[in-house]
Design a protein around this motif. Structure first.
Motif, PDB file in Angstrom:
ATOM      1  N   ASN A  77       0.843  -1.185   0.000  1.00  0.00           N
ATOM      2  CA  ASN A  77       0.000   0.000   0.000  1.00  0.00           C
ATOM      3  C   ASN A  77       0.884   1.242   0.000  1.00  0.00           C
ATOM      4  OD1 ASN A  77      -2.804  -0.823  -0.009  1.00  0.00           O
ATOM      5  ND2 ASN A  77      -2.439  -1.707   2.022  1.00  0.00           N
ATOM      6  N   ASN A  78       1.218   1.694  -1.194  1.00  0.00           N
ATOM      7  CA  ASN A  78       2.146   2.804  -1.367  1.00  0.00           C
ATOM      8  C   ASN A  78       1.453   4.085  -1.813  1.00  0.00           C
ATOM      9  OD1 ASN A  78       4.795   4.189  -2.200  1.00  0.00           O
ATOM     10  ND2 ASN A  78       3.764   3.960  -4.167  1.00  0.00           N
ATOM     11  N   ALA A  79       0.329   3.981  -2.510  1.00  0.00           N
ATOM     12  CA  ALA A  79      -0.336   5.167  -3.055  1.00  0.00           C
ATOM     13  C   ALA A  79      -0.740   6.120  -1.943  1.00  0.00           C
ATOM     14  CB  ALA A  79      -1.566   4.752  -3.866  1.00  0.00           C
ATOM     15  N   GLY A  80      -0.585   7.419  -2.207  1.00  0.00           N
ATOM     16  CA  GLY A  80      -0.973   8.412  -1.214  1.00  0.00           C
ATOM     17  C   GLY A  80      -1.102   9.781  -1.832  1.00  0.00           C
ATOM     18  N   ALA A  81      -1.720  10.682  -1.074  1.00  0.00           N
ATOM     19  CA  ALA A  81      -1.899  12.062  -1.519  1.00  0.00           C
ATOM     20  C   ALA A  81      -1.303  12.997  -0.484  1.00  0.00           C
ATOM     21  CB  ALA A  81      -3.383  12.371  -1.695  1.00  0.00           C
ATOM     22  N   SER A  82      -0.701  14.074  -0.961  1.00  0.00           N
ATOM     23  CA  SER A  82      -0.091  15.060  -0.070  1.00  0.00           C
ATOM     24  C   SER A  82      -0.717  16.423  -0.342  1.00  0.00           C
ATOM     25  CB  SER A  82       1.423  15.125  -0.290  1.00  0.00           C
ATOM     26  OG  SER A  82       2.018  16.059   0.581  1.00  0.00           O
ATOM     27  N   PRO A  83      -1.783  16.769   0.396  1.00  0.00           N
ATOM     28  CA  PRO A  83      -2.496  18.024   0.146  1.00  0.00           C
ATOM     29  C   PRO A  83      -1.822  19.203   0.834  1.00  0.00           C
ATOM     30  CG  PRO A  83      -3.532  16.860   1.929  1.00  0.00           C
ATOM     31  CD  PRO A  83      -2.381  15.988   1.463  1.00  0.00           C
ATOM     32  N   ALA A  84      -2.415  20.353   0.698  1.00  0.00           N
ATOM     33  CA  ALA A  84      -1.909  21.540   1.385  1.00  0.00           C
ATOM     34  C   ALA A  84      -1.942  21.330   2.895  1.00  0.00           C
ATOM     35  CB  ALA A  84      -2.771  22.747   1.011  1.00  0.00           C
ATOM     36  N   MET A 126       1.760  -7.855   3.941  1.00  0.00           N
ATOM     37  CA  MET A 126       1.197  -6.558   3.580  1.00  0.00           C
ATOM     38  C   MET A 126       2.160  -5.492   4.074  1.00  0.00           C
ATOM     39  SD  MET A 126      -2.377  -4.881   4.929  1.00  0.00           S
ATOM     40  CE  MET A 126      -3.222  -6.407   4.478  1.00  0.00           C
ATOM     41  N   VAL A 127       2.438  -4.507   3.223  1.00  0.00           N
ATOM     42  CA  VAL A 127       3.327  -3.402   3.580  1.00  0.00           C
ATOM     43  C   VAL A 127       2.541  -2.107   3.461  1.00  0.00           C
ATOM     44  CG1 VAL A 127       5.458  -2.173   3.031  1.00  0.00           C
ATOM     45  CG2 VAL A 127       5.343  -4.659   2.718  1.00  0.00           C
ATOM     46  N   ASN A 128       2.475  -1.347   4.559  1.00  0.00           N
ATOM     47  CA  ASN A 128       1.774  -0.061   4.552  1.00  0.00           C
ATOM     48  C   ASN A 128       2.777   1.064   4.745  1.00  0.00           C
ATOM     49  OD1 ASN A 128      -0.687  -1.321   4.261  1.00  0.00           O
ATOM     50  ND2 ASN A 128      -1.238  -1.191   6.423  1.00  0.00           N
ATOM     51  N   ILE A 129       2.727   2.038   3.838  1.00  0.00           N
ATOM     52  CA  ILE A 129       3.648   3.168   3.902  1.00  0.00           C
ATOM     53  C   ILE A 129       3.011   4.296   4.718  1.00  0.00           C
ATOM     54  CG2 ILE A 129       5.017   4.812   2.578  1.00  0.00           C
ATOM     55  CD1 ILE A 129       5.815   1.889   2.179  1.00  0.00           C
ATOM     56  N   HIS A 130       3.585   4.547   5.882  1.00  0.00           N
ATOM     57  CA  HIS A 130       3.122   5.634   6.742  1.00  0.00           C
ATOM     58  C   HIS A 130       3.987   6.865   6.463  1.00  0.00           C
ATOM     59  CE1 HIS A 130       2.342   2.021   9.612  1.00  0.00           C
ATOM     60  NE2 HIS A 130       1.377   2.118   8.708  1.00  0.00           N
ATOM     61  N   SER A 131       4.387   7.534   7.531  1.00  0.00           N
ATOM     62  CA  SER A 131       5.238   8.711   7.449  1.00  0.00           C
ATOM     63  C   SER A 131       5.666   9.035   8.866  1.00  0.00           C
ATOM     64  CB  SER A 131       4.457   9.890   6.861  1.00  0.00           C
ATOM     65  OG  SER A 131       5.150  11.108   7.058  1.00  0.00           O
ATOM     66  N   LEU A 132       6.795   9.728   9.020  1.00  0.00           N
ATOM     67  CA  LEU A 132       7.129  10.210  10.367  1.00  0.00           C
ATOM     68  C   LEU A 132       6.048  11.170  10.855  1.00  0.00           C
ATOM     69  CD1 LEU A 132       8.286  13.396  10.321  1.00  0.00           C
ATOM     70  CD2 LEU A 132      10.267  12.295   9.320  1.00  0.00           C
ATOM     71  N   LEU A 133       5.284  11.744   9.906  1.00  0.00           N
ATOM     72  CA  LEU A 133       4.192  12.640  10.270  1.00  0.00           C
ATOM     73  C   LEU A 133       3.008  11.887  10.856  1.00  0.00           C
ATOM     74  CD1 LEU A 133       4.471  15.011   7.195  1.00  0.00           C
ATOM     75  CD2 LEU A 133       5.106  15.538   9.560  1.00  0.00           C
ATOM     76  N   SER A 134       3.069  10.561  10.872  1.00  0.00           N
ATOM     77  CA  SER A 134       2.101   9.777  11.637  1.00  0.00           C
ATOM     78  C   SER A 134       2.182  10.144  13.114  1.00  0.00           C
ATOM     79  CB  SER A 134       2.391   8.277  11.495  1.00  0.00           C
ATOM     80  OG  SER A 134       2.452   7.880  10.159  1.00  0.00           O
ATOM     81  N   TRP A 135       3.387  10.551  13.537  1.00  0.00           N
ATOM     82  CA  TRP A 135       3.642  10.861  14.943  1.00  0.00           C
ATOM     83  C   TRP A 135       3.839  12.348  15.202  1.00  0.00           C
ATOM     84  CZ3 TRP A 135       7.955   6.872  14.064  1.00  0.00           C
ATOM     85  CH2 TRP A 135       7.438   5.574  14.148  1.00  0.00           C
ATOM     86  N   TYR A 136       3.796  13.160  14.162  1.00  0.00           N
ATOM     87  CA  TYR A 136       4.163  14.570  14.277  1.00  0.00           C
ATOM     88  C   TYR A 136       3.147  15.396  13.498  1.00  0.00           C
ATOM     89  CZ  TYR A 136       7.512  18.445  14.766  1.00  0.00           C
ATOM     90  OH  TYR A 136       8.139  19.621  15.114  1.00  0.00           O
ATOM     91  N   ALA A 137       2.241  16.061  14.231  1.00  0.00           N
ATOM     92  CA  ALA A 137       1.051  16.647  13.613  1.00  0.00           C
ATOM     93  C   ALA A 137       1.274  18.045  13.070  1.00  0.00           C
ATOM     94  CB  ALA A 137      -0.096  16.652  14.608  1.00  0.00           C
ATOM     95  N   THR A 138       2.299  18.212  12.250  1.00  0.00           N
ATOM     96  CA  THR A 138       2.603  19.526  11.690  1.00  0.00           C
ATOM     97  C   THR A 138       2.153  19.663  10.241  1.00  0.00           C
ATOM     98  OG1 THR A 138       4.809  18.762  11.062  1.00  0.00           O
ATOM     99  CG2 THR A 138       4.590  19.858  13.209  1.00  0.00           C
ATOM    100  N   ALA A 139       1.538  18.639   9.697  1.00  0.00           N
ATOM    101  CA  ALA A 139       1.138  18.673   8.284  1.00  0.00           C
ATOM    102  C   ALA A 139      -0.368  18.552   8.118  1.00  0.00           C
ATOM    103  CB  ALA A 139       1.847  17.572   7.509  1.00  0.00           C
ATOM    104  N   GLY A 140      -1.110  19.068   9.086  1.00  0.00           N
ATOM    105  CA  GLY A 140      -2.558  19.113   8.953  1.00  0.00           C
ATOM    106  C   GLY A 140      -3.190  17.766   8.702  1.00  0.00           C
ATOM    107  N   VAL A 141      -4.077  17.715   7.711  1.00  0.00           N
ATOM    108  CA  VAL A 141      -4.831  16.502   7.450  1.00  0.00           C
ATOM    109  C   VAL A 141      -3.926  15.358   6.977  1.00  0.00           C
ATOM    110  CG1 VAL A 141      -5.400  17.092   5.053  1.00  0.00           C
ATOM    111  CG2 VAL A 141      -6.899  15.577   6.352  1.00  0.00           C
TER     112      VAL A 141
END
Length: 235
Positions: A77-84, A126-141
């Motif tokens: 599961n690699n697909a993702g969106a990076s909004p404002a 199954m491989v899920n791509i998260h982000s360090l922003l999973s733990w760091y709420a500086t990128a909004g939604v």
């Protein structure tokens, strides 16, 4: 442990920089077939690659992918969106819902749809791509959506482990792709990221901290909110 040798791999978001590297490296490690999925799949120069149309936000598209790929042993599961990164208080609700559909409900619905496929075979993962922003709420939604996916990955791992399906969660910072052209911060080459992910998968690990930034953020979680978000101290 899950070997890529003779594996049947499905990669979402295969047209992007990270997705393309997942396809390439899976083949290099001996995958028998790779379903390279995207909303508008491209052609590949390897017969082992099967281009497959998939919109992770569309339940009908997901069902069609399951029908077209009933032999998958590794789902990435690699697909993702990076909004404002606008405030949750001002970002249009539709943008919030759209991001959650892509970054949370998409991977979750794929996991639910492919669970029966993976459970029916040996050495599946199954491989899920998260982000360090999973733990760091500086990128909004975006942070919110990745935090939700991280939690879902932990829950799915508990659900699927008794069925013999290994679930790997991946945390990462900036990767040197088109999505990161605007920043001068250190960027991980996609090949390095994917190599670390597959090494961890083959070693039987449950989590990957792909770079130093991810390790630092995770280590900082125990320090408390004021330390994690020093901007609060100035208020």
């Amino acid at each position: 442990m899950t070997s890529l040798n003779n594996a049947i791999v499905l990669v979402t978001g295969a047209n992007g920089g990270i997705g393309t590297e997942f396809v390439r490296e899976a083949l290099a490690r001996g995958a028998a077939k790779v379903y390279a999925t995207a909303r508008n799949p491209r052609t590949w120069d390897d017969k082992r690659v099967v281009p497959l149309t998939l919109d992770v936000t569309d339940p009908a598209s997901i069902r069609a992918a399951v029908d077209a790929a009933p032999d998958v042993t590794v789902l990435i599961n690699n697909a993702g969106a990076s909004p404002a990164t606008a405030s949750l208080l001002t970002l249009p609700e539709q943008d919030i819902r759209s991001t959650m559909e892509t970054n949370f409900f998409g991977p979750l619905n794929l996991a639910r749809a492919f669970a029966s496929v993976l459970k029916g075979q040996e050495a599946t993962a199954m491989v899920n791509i998260h982000s360090l922003l999973s733990w760091y709420a500086t990128a909004g939604v975006y942070s919110v959506s990745k935090a939700a996916l991280w939690s879902a990955t932990n829950a799915l791992r508990l659900d699927l482990a008794p069925e013999g399906v290994h679930v790997l969660g991946v945390h990462l910072g900036w990767v040197d792709t088109a999505m990161a052209v605007h920043t001068t911060d250190p960027k991980l080459p996609p090949a390095v990221l994917v190599s670390r992910v597959f090494d961890a998968l083959e070693a039987g690990d449950h989590e990957v901290l792909a770079d130093e930034a991810s390790a630092l953020i995770k280590a900082g979680l125990s320090a408390g909110i004021d330390e994690l978000y020093p901007q609060l101290k100035s208020l």
